[in-house]
Design an enzyme around this catalytic site. Structure first.
Site, PDB file in Angstrom:
ATOM      1  N   CYS A   2       0.823  -1.210   0.000  1.00  0.00           N
ATOM      2  CA  CYS A   2       0.000   0.000   0.000  1.00  0.00           C
ATOM      3  C   CYS A   2       0.857   1.261   0.000  1.00  0.00           C
ATOM      4  O   CYS A   2       2.002   1.252   0.446  1.00  0.00           O
ATOM      5  CB  CYS A   2      -0.869   0.015   1.244  1.00  0.00           C
ATOM      6  SG  CYS A   2      -1.837  -1.472   1.430  1.00  0.00           S
ATOM      7  N   ARG A  27       5.145  -0.043  -6.280  1.00  0.00           N
ATOM      8  CA  ARG A  27       5.144  -0.876  -5.075  1.00  0.00           C
ATOM      9  C   ARG A  27       4.150  -2.025  -5.181  1.00  0.00           C
ATOM     10  O   ARG A  27       4.185  -2.937  -4.368  1.00  0.00           O
ATOM     11  CB  ARG A  27       4.795  -0.013  -3.855  1.00  0.00           C
ATOM     12  CG  ARG A  27       5.791   1.110  -3.622  1.00  0.00           C
ATOM     13  CD  ARG A  27       5.269   2.075  -2.595  1.00  0.00           C
ATOM     14  NE  ARG A  27       5.228   1.479  -1.282  1.00  0.00           N
ATOM     15  CZ  ARG A  27       6.167   1.589  -0.367  1.00  0.00           C
ATOM     16  NH1 ARG A  27       7.235   2.297  -0.629  1.00  0.00           N
ATOM     17  NH2 ARG A  27       6.044   1.010   0.796  1.00  0.00           N
ATOM     18  N   TRP A  73      -2.982  -2.781  -1.517  1.00  0.00           N
ATOM     19  CA  TRP A  73      -2.622  -4.157  -1.859  1.00  0.00           C
ATOM     20  C   TRP A  73      -3.332  -5.006  -0.819  1.00  0.00           C
ATOM     21  O   TRP A  73      -3.003  -4.958   0.369  1.00  0.00           O
ATOM     22  CB  TRP A  73      -1.108  -4.321  -1.775  1.00  0.00           C
ATOM     23  CG  TRP A  73      -0.577  -5.584  -2.389  1.00  0.00           C
ATOM     24  CD1 TRP A  73      -0.293  -5.800  -3.711  1.00  0.00           C
ATOM     25  CD2 TRP A  73      -0.239  -6.791  -1.706  1.00  0.00           C
ATOM     26  NE1 TRP A  73       0.199  -7.072  -3.882  1.00  0.00           N
ATOM     27  CE2 TRP A  73       0.242  -7.702  -2.674  1.00  0.00           C
ATOM     28  CE3 TRP A  73      -0.305  -7.205  -0.378  1.00  0.00           C
ATOM     29  CZ2 TRP A  73       0.653  -8.988  -2.349  1.00  0.00           C
ATOM     30  CZ3 TRP A  73       0.106  -8.486  -0.047  1.00  0.00           C
ATOM     31  CH2 TRP A  73       0.584  -9.369  -1.039  1.00  0.00           C
ATOM     32  N   ASN A  99      -1.909   2.291   5.830  1.00  0.00           N
ATOM     33  CA  ASN A  99      -0.996   1.204   5.431  1.00  0.00           C
ATOM     34  C   ASN A  99      -0.707   0.379   6.673  1.00  0.00           C
ATOM     35  O   ASN A  99      -0.528   0.948   7.755  1.00  0.00           O
ATOM     36  CB  ASN A  99       0.346   1.756   4.941  1.00  0.00           C
ATOM     37  CG  ASN A  99       0.253   2.377   3.575  1.00  0.00           C
ATOM     38  OD1 ASN A  99      -0.796   2.367   2.954  1.00  0.00           O
ATOM     39  ND2 ASN A  99       1.365   2.936   3.119  1.00  0.00           N
ATOM     40  N   GLY A 100      -0.603  -0.924   6.519  1.00  0.00           N
ATOM     41  CA  GLY A 100      -0.250  -1.774   7.661  1.00  0.00           C
ATOM     42  C   GLY A 100      -1.394  -2.708   8.021  1.00  0.00           C
ATOM     43  O   GLY A 100      -2.347  -2.878   7.252  1.00  0.00           O
ATOM     44  N   GLU A 477      18.552 -17.314  -8.048  1.00  0.00           N
ATOM     45  CA  GLU A 477      18.128 -15.943  -8.320  1.00  0.00           C
ATOM     46  C   GLU A 477      17.590 -15.813  -9.761  1.00  0.00           C
ATOM     47  O   GLU A 477      16.554 -15.183  -9.983  1.00  0.00           O
ATOM     48  CB  GLU A 477      19.308 -14.980  -8.090  1.00  0.00           C
ATOM     49  CG  GLU A 477      19.080 -13.552  -8.548  1.00  0.00           C
ATOM     50  CD  GLU A 477      17.882 -12.849  -7.919  1.00  0.00           C
ATOM     51  OE1 GLU A 477      17.306 -13.377  -6.952  1.00  0.00           O
ATOM     52  OE2 GLU A 477      17.501 -11.782  -8.431  1.00  0.00           O
ATOM     53  N   LYS A 481      13.856 -14.547 -10.857  1.00  0.00           N
ATOM     54  CA  LYS A 481      13.593 -13.453 -11.811  1.00  0.00           C
ATOM     55  C   LYS A 481      12.617 -13.922 -12.882  1.00  0.00           C
ATOM     56  O   LYS A 481      11.663 -13.243 -13.194  1.00  0.00           O
ATOM     57  CB  LYS A 481      14.877 -12.992 -12.514  1.00  0.00           C
ATOM     58  CG  LYS A 481      15.824 -12.056 -11.829  1.00  0.00           C
ATOM     59  CD  LYS A 481      15.314 -10.722 -11.442  1.00  0.00           C
ATOM     60  CE  LYS A 481      14.536 -10.745 -10.161  1.00  0.00           C
ATOM     61  NZ  LYS A 481      15.244 -10.642  -8.935  1.00  0.00           N
ATOM     62  N   HIS A 500      18.932 -36.767  -7.901  1.00  0.00           N
ATOM     63  CA  HIS A 500      18.200 -37.176  -6.691  1.00  0.00           C
ATOM     64  C   HIS A 500      16.717 -36.833  -6.787  1.00  0.00           C
ATOM     65  O   HIS A 500      16.047 -36.749  -5.768  1.00  0.00           O
ATOM     66  CB  HIS A 500      18.852 -36.547  -5.455  1.00  0.00           C
ATOM     67  CG  HIS A 500      20.282 -36.952  -5.314  1.00  0.00           C
ATOM     68  ND1 HIS A 500      20.652 -38.205  -4.872  1.00  0.00           N
ATOM     69  CD2 HIS A 500      21.426 -36.308  -5.617  1.00  0.00           C
ATOM     70  CE1 HIS A 500      21.980 -38.304  -4.888  1.00  0.00           C
ATOM     71  NE2 HIS A 500      22.472 -37.158  -5.346  1.00  0.00           N
ATOM     72  N   LYS A 595       6.410  -4.323  -4.491  1.00  0.00           N
ATOM     73  CA  LYS A 595       7.838  -4.032  -4.426  1.00  0.00           C
ATOM     74  C   LYS A 595       8.354  -4.159  -3.010  1.00  0.00           C
ATOM     75  O   LYS A 595       9.423  -4.697  -2.753  1.00  0.00           O
ATOM     76  CB  LYS A 595       8.084  -2.608  -4.961  1.00  0.00           C
ATOM     77  CG  LYS A 595       9.542  -2.177  -4.923  1.00  0.00           C
ATOM     78  CD  LYS A 595      10.377  -3.000  -5.879  1.00  0.00           C
ATOM     79  CE  LYS A 595      11.843  -2.643  -5.862  1.00  0.00           C
ATOM     80  NZ  LYS A 595      12.648  -3.683  -6.530  1.00  0.00           N
TER      81      LYS A 595
HETATM   82  O1  M6R Z   1      13.226  -4.933  -0.020  1.00  0.00           O
HETATM   83  P1  M6R Z   1      13.768  -6.318   0.237  1.00  0.00           P
HETATM   84  O2  M6R Z   1      15.073  -6.546  -0.387  1.00  0.00           O
HETATM   85  O3  M6R Z   1      13.763  -6.675   1.698  1.00  0.00           O
HETATM   86  O4  M6R Z   1      12.710  -7.266  -0.451  1.00  0.00           O
HETATM   87  C1  M6R Z   1      12.807  -8.655  -0.344  1.00  0.00           C
HETATM   88  C2  M6R Z   1      12.006  -9.345  -1.423  1.00  0.00           C
HETATM   89  O5  M6R Z   1      10.653  -9.035  -1.300  1.00  0.00           O
HETATM   90  C3  M6R Z   1      12.478  -8.957  -2.835  1.00  0.00           C
HETATM   91  O6  M6R Z   1      13.840  -9.185  -2.986  1.00  0.00           O
HETATM   92  C4  M6R Z   1      11.707  -9.769  -3.903  1.00  0.00           C
HETATM   93  O7  M6R Z   1      12.042 -11.097  -3.809  1.00  0.00           O
HETATM   94  C5  M6R Z   1      11.987  -9.220  -5.300  1.00  0.00           C
HETATM   95  N1  M6R Z   1      10.760  -8.847  -5.928  1.00  0.00           N
HETATM   96  C6  M6R Z   1      12.597 -10.193  -6.223  1.00  0.00           C
HETATM   97  O8  M6R Z   1      12.886  -9.611  -7.445  1.00  0.00           O
END
Ligand code: M6R
Length: 600
Positions: A2, A27, A73, A99-100, A477, A481, A500, A595
């Site tokens: 949010c 976000r 959100w 927010n929260g 990673e 992505k 395995h 985000k």
């Molecule tokens: O802001 P942060 O680095 O703590 O966020 C952690 C994850 O939410 C963030 O890295 C998320 O996995 C990304 N969207 C991945 O691209």
């Protein structure tokens, strides 16, 4: 997650709020709304979906110089117009954005609001209805706001307006980020300075359990008991231009491209005049004092932590454990006698990480936050902060923050090794400069990755990434992505684990992306590639110069092998990006994702 924006001043509020909400779109959100106030009262506009739809819904003939806006959100209640913020009290007098998560909303409802018919399924509506109840009793908005806020438990950033007072925005905060921006003849409220950079670069930090009375020409911070608090302003370092896409189609591509510059900026910030690493001596001492380091993070930051462990253990010879933040509280490991906690977080606001930080501080252990947002919650609440200097990262998919996190952890590891007088046979600043150049070579070859994505991924239902050693961490990673932006089901595996179980999933045409940047395992990862090829896989092997074979699909420039994750991830970021574009996905704002994940 949010977002909140509020404005009180001389100009048309609608534009300030809508522009601000657009800046918060990155976000992640599923509904949005604004409430604008003038002498006639409060006008409310809410939509499910995008700000563009809200822009169309707003009555542009209503003039107003004060209002609040929100992107939601969904946490409590479905994403629909009823649950979208702002919410209003039963009489319509009070209007709020939040927010929260209010943890005691069920109890509040039972105790104070049993006679109120609620219009939404949200915990937020409880807050505004409670304020009205308190006002019935106290007949004073500021007192009612303070009283209601003092009854809340959980996390909140609140901005509220009163239909009978077009001179004040009431603000409160606990655990969720909120800033007040200062202007000439106006003031703003924002959950993220990015929302109001067009208006001001000067802000006041709001701390937990504080109330703020925001007027056109004054900002008064109070404690919950009404005591006034003086607070200095600070200037945000965010450049408004950094929050624009420029000529790029997507922020993700822009941010992937920025990585060489970010690495050079890190070198610049963390080097002294003698071209040696410059690090706060207190951080070095905390590292030297620790008998074990616990890295706590989520998502991409967790993946960077896996590589950070290699740096610290290999160079500084301190044992490191890497933990998923959301699991830590329930699966807390047996801690060593002198632990040091490192919180890795791009946003510095991830609620799961913050919950661990609170726990760690209660136990009395030292904490260091490595973040892209100094001044964020994780930064303020830890003992030390190391900034990433990556500039605003707007795309949900993290790219430049990931490589920046690894670069800063490398420097931290080397600085600690220096403190322990461990002789290292490489100069990390020079190695990082080589890394930056190698990244540039890769970002200059976008067409190649566009073609590879088309050939290997864009039509596929699933994909596997395999690697050994640090390549395995980069594979995890790379798969994150790909899945988060293209919705292709993807997993990263350690090459040796295939036999395995996972190899059962390989069939004719299954895309397998393999990394080979480590001489010690070059032979064995190629063995794993043979195994999947024998079962029909469509393998794209990315190797490093010096280790390459003729049949490799792509060869990345040579860098120090320990640092290869900073470079080998770039092709994976670009493959994910182009696969997502080719599949027509909303690259910067993938479905269901936010985000900054500010709820646990
Ligand atoms: O802001 P942060 O680095 O703590 O966020 C952690 C994850 O939410 C963030 O890295 C998320 O996995 C990304 N969207 C991945 O691209």
């Amino acid at each position: 997650m949010c977002g909140i924006v509020g404005y009180i001043g001389q100009n048309d509020t609608k534009e300030v709020l809508l522009n601000g909400l657009e800046k918060l779109e990155y976000r992640g959100y599923d509904s949005a709304g604004i409430a604008i106030e003038n002498e006639q009262g409060v006008n409310l506009f809410k939509v499910k979906g995008r700000i563009a739809a809200l822009r169309e819904k707003v009555d542009h003939n209503v003039s107003s110089t004060m209002g609040i806006g929100h992107t939601r959100w969904a946490t409590h209640g479905a994403p629909n117009v009823d649950n979208a913020h702002p919410h209003q009290s039963a009489s319509g007098r009070f209007t709020i954005v939040h927010n929260g998560v209010i943890e005691n909303y069920v109890e509040i409802r039972k105790e104070y609001l049993s006679d109120v018919t609620l219009k939404s399924d949200t915990d937020t509506e409880i807050v505004v209805q409670l304020i009205e109840k308190m006002h019935d009793e106290l007949q004073d908005t500021a007192k009612a706001f303070r009283k209601a806020v003092s009854l809340l438990t959980g996390s909140y950033a609140l901005a509220m307006i009163d239909a009978e007072d077009n001179e004040t925005i009431y603000v409160a905060k606990n655990k969720s980020p909120l800033l007040v921006g200062i202007g000439e003849g106006f003031n703003v409220v924002a959950s993220d300075a990015m929302a109001t950079l067009r208006e001001t670069d000067t802000y006041k930090e709001i701390r937990d359990k504080e109330i703020v009375i925001v007027r056109r020409d004054s900002v008064e911070i109070q404690l919950l008991d009404g005591t006034k608090v003086e607070r200095e302003t600070f200037k945000t370092e965010i450049d408004a231009a950094d929050t624009e896409k420029g000529t790029y189609d997507h922020f993700m591509l822009k941010e992937t491209d920025e990585q060489p510059f970010v690495i050079r900026k890190i070198i610049q910030h963390y080097q002294n005049e003698a071209e040696e690493i410059k690090m706060d001596p207190a951080i070095r001492n905390a590292m030297l004092d620790a008998d074990r380091i616990y890295i706590v993070a989520a998502g991409t930051s967790y993946n960077a932590g896996l590589v950070g462990k290699q740096f610290i253990e290999n160079l500084a010879k301190i044992p490191v454990e890497v933990h998923i933040a959301s699991e830590f509280s329930y699966n807390m490991p047996l801690l060593s006698e002198k632990p040091l906690f490192i919180f890795l977080s791009q946003s510095g606001e991830t609620a799961d990480s913050r919950a661990v930080l609170v726990q760690v501080k209660e136990l009395g252990h030292p904490a260091l936050t490595i973040t892209n947002v100094p001044g964020s919650t994780l930064s303020r609440e830890a003992d030390f902060t190391l900034p990433l200097y990556a500039g605003p990262e707007i795309a949900v998919a993290s790219t430049k923050a990931y490589t920046a996190q690894m670069a800063v952890m490398l420097l931290l590891a080397v600085d600690t090794a220096n403190g322990k007088e461990i002789k290292l046979d490489f100069n990390p600043l020079q190695e990082l400069a080589i890394v930056a150049n190698a990244m540039e070579v890769l970002t200059d070859q976008k067409e190649t990755f566009e073609t590879l994505a088309q050939n290997y991924l864009s039509e596929s239902r699933n994909a596997f990434f395999i690697g050994r050693g640090v390549d395995y961490f980069v594979c995890v990673e790379g798969s994150l992505k790909l899945k988060e932006i293209s919705y292709i089901q993807a997993e990263g595996f350690a090459g040796g684990e295939l036999k395995h179980g996972t190899i059962a999933l390989i069939e004719e045409g299954t895309p397998v992306i393999a990394l080979a940047t480590q001489s010690s395992v070059n032979h064995s990862i190629r063995g794993n590639v043979q195994e999947v090829n024998a079962r029909g896989a469509n393998t794209l092997l990315i190797s490093m110069k010096g280790l390459e074979h003729d049949e490799d699909a792509f060869v990345i420039p040579a860098v120090n092998e320990l640092l290869s994750p900073l470079v080998s991830v770039v092709p994976l970021q670009l493959l994910a990006y182009y696969a997502a574009v080719q599949r027509g996905a909303d690259v910067d704002k993938p479905r269901n994702l936010a985000k900054s994940v500010t709820v646990e």
